[in-house]
Write a protein that holds these residues in place. Structure first.
Motif, mmCIF file in Angstrom:
data_model
loop_
_atom_site.group_PDB
_atom_site.id
_atom_site.type_symbol
_atom_site.label_atom_id
_atom_site.label_comp_id
_atom_site.label_asym_id
_atom_site.label_seq_id
_atom_site.Cartn_x
_atom_site.Cartn_y
_atom_site.Cartn_z
ATOM 1 N N PHE A 77 0.981 -1.374 -0.013
ATOM 2 C CA PHE A 77 0.024 -0.077 -0.036
ATOM 3 C C PHE A 77 0.883 1.369 0.052
ATOM 4 O O PHE A 77 1.954 1.427 0.417
ATOM 5 N N GLY A 100 4.054 3.662 2.770
ATOM 6 C CA GLY A 100 4.226 2.468 3.960
ATOM 7 C C GLY A 100 5.566 2.910 4.446
ATOM 8 O O GLY A 100 5.661 1.889 5.644
ATOM 9 N N VAL A 107 -4.169 -0.803 6.479
ATOM 10 C CA VAL A 107 -4.446 -0.764 4.976
ATOM 11 C C VAL A 107 -6.055 -0.318 4.978
ATOM 12 O O VAL A 107 -6.487 0.521 4.384
ATOM 13 N N LYS A 128 -7.760 3.031 3.587
ATOM 14 C CA LYS A 128 -8.747 3.003 2.267
ATOM 15 C C LYS A 128 -10.119 3.759 2.648
ATOM 16 O O LYS A 128 -10.542 4.624 2.143
#
Length: 498
Positions: free
Chosen positions: A35, A38, A60, A64
């Motif tokens: 992702f 990071g 993650v 999102k």
């Protein structure tokens, strides 16, 4: 030596995205995690969380969720390139990503690039084809040491705020609707345990913000009097928090908040009526047990189970900020039962002496549905209500108990609400009190159903969204049905807005 890198991380966006944020290409750490941004020292997620006054997302899924809730599409300019390590300056032979994939799906109104290299690549490889210029924002990389975090936050706030989603038009849903909404969220992959985790972290975040503001005011006063500033780096000068935890899932939010504060090295005391292993409600039981392990290992944390009045008053007298997590949104009644009635009275008394109070979801003793105040009722400086606001928090007298109301957007609910609205319009409910199936041959019933559908469509809280169920008892066993006349207190002992 440079190596050829292929971009394998999928973009984050949907049809509601309004702004596109682009980097150059994922760093080795980002590719390792799967992702964007990071690297633990990269400040992108800290800056974005500060822009929207939220806790920094850790997983993650949390990242999102933040992006989608705020209408932000995230990707990179390069689909592949040659690069040495994580050095943007070494990028060569770039093949760009097909950004039309995003622009053809979402109504993107602005494009921003994080860092000079991403801006240069976009201008050279993408701008002409897409017909949209991009503004370049400061890089959040630790290599950009000349730009501080506050400077990053200000730059990103100025850029994103005109385009990203706000809470001004957020829905207000009945308590029963919210319960159904939470279940629907869980069905779509965000379990109730994760919602509780996010709720507790939002509470801890807001409590720390309140403590920072309180200490800042006290420091300014001290500076004016003595021309010196307190050294807040010393452990003894850190703010002190107390969390009042009930026996249900509202209490679970409080346990998570206490754990998060302890993990951040804060002084925190948890006051509870039962120990975590005695809690029957889930996911509160699991959350409380996990919190207990952290708290018992922390040198600055304390758990007070079934305290005496003297112990309670002593703990409250030492606190700068109190988190009220006693009763949930299902509470209805004229009186709060022992021992929580005494706890609320003691917290209100201490608040008159300067302690700040933040309520979890709704001040304990206030009906989140009707706004009726029980005896006693917590008077909070701020109420952090979860997912959406509730009718009882919007009543004229609620201010006396709620203070400032802020919504903790624990999940991306827009698609769910839109689907329910479309379903309600496509299949209007019959007007029968027993919800009978509409008889197609009964013209009178059909006309009545149409009138009902039109009337319901005009209601501001959208009662036709299928989040309807009989109101259940509160987690702590209170009767949710009451004919008691509202008795809110129009006067309070300290202005919650001050």
């Amino acid at each position: 030596m440079p190596s050829t890198i292929e971009h394998t991380i999928e973009p984050v966006f949907d049809k509601r995205s309004r702004v596109l944020v682009l980097g150059s290409i994922p760093s080795p750490k980002s590719r390792e995690q799967g992702f964007f941004y990071g690297h633990p020292q990269n400040r992108f997620w800290r800056a974005l969380a500060a822009v929207f006054d939220e806790p920094v997302p850790r997983t993650v899924e949390d990242k999102k969720d933040l992006l989608l809730r705020r209408g932000i599409a995230l990707w990179d300019v390069a689909a592949s390139c040659e690069i040495e390590g994580a050095s943007d300056a070494s990028i060569r032979n770039v093949v760009p990503n097909d950004l039309k994939l995003i622009l053809e799906t979402a109504d993107i109104q602005a494009v921003f690039c994080t860092g000079a290299k991403a801006g240069q690549l976009y201008a050279r490889l993408c701008e002409k084809d897409l017909g949209m210029p991009a503004a370049t924002l400061p890089s959040t990389s630790p290599a950009n040491a000349k730009t501080t975090l506050p400077q990053l936050v200000q730059a990103y706030r100025n850029a994103l705020s005109p385009y990203t989603a706000s809470s001004e038009n957020a829905p207000v849903l009945d308590v029963a609707d919210v319960v159904r909404l939470e279940r629907e969220i869980a069905k779509r992959g965000t379990p109730l345990a994760l919602l509780m985790e996010r709720a507790g972290r939002f509470l801890a975040h807001r409590a720390q913000r309140m403590a920072e503001k309180k200490i800042s005011i006290e420091e300014n006063a001290l500076l004016n009097e003595n021309d010196q500033v307190m050294d807040n780096a010393r452990p003894e000068d850190r703010p002190r928090f107390i969390v009042l935890c009930g026996n249900g899932n509202n209490g679970g939010d409080g346990w998570v908040a206490a754990r998060d504060l302890a993990e951040n090295g804060q002084h925190v005391t948890v006051v509870c009526n039962v120990m975590p292993n005695e809690i029957s409600a889930q996911p509160a039981r699991d959350a409380a047990q996990a919190a207990r392990r952290v708290l018992e290992a922390s040198p600055h944390a304390l758990i007070l189970a079934t305290p005496t009045q003297e112990q309670l008053h002593e703990a409250l007298s030492q606190a700068d900020v109190c988190i009220d997590a006693l009763l949930g949104t299902g509470f209805e009644g004229s009186h709060v039962r022992p021992p929580f009635d005494a706890w609320i009275a003691a917290a209100n008394e201490q608040r008159t002496r300067g302690m700040l109070t933040v309520a979890a979801d709704v001040p304990s003793g206030l009906s989140a549905q009707t706004g009726k105040a029980a005896t006693p009722c917590v008077k909070a400086d701020e109420t952090v209500t979860m997912i959406v606001s509730k009718p009882g928090l919007e009543t004229p007298f609620a201010f006396a108990f709620c203070g400032t109301v802020s919504v903790a957007p624990l999940a991306y609910i827009d698609p769910i609400l839109d689907e329910k609205k479309e379903s309600a319009l496509a299949k209007p409910r019959a007007a029968s009190a027993n919800d009978r199936t509409l008889d197609e041959n009964d013209e009178k019933a059909a006309a009545s159903s149409k009138r009902t559908a039109r009337a319901e469509a005009k209601r501001p809280t959208d009662r036709n969204n299928e989040f309807l169920r009989a109101e259940a008892e509160d987690d702590d066993g209170y009767d949710p049905y009451s004919d008691r006349r509202p008795e809110p207190e129009p006067l309070f002992q300290r202005d919650p807005w001050s």
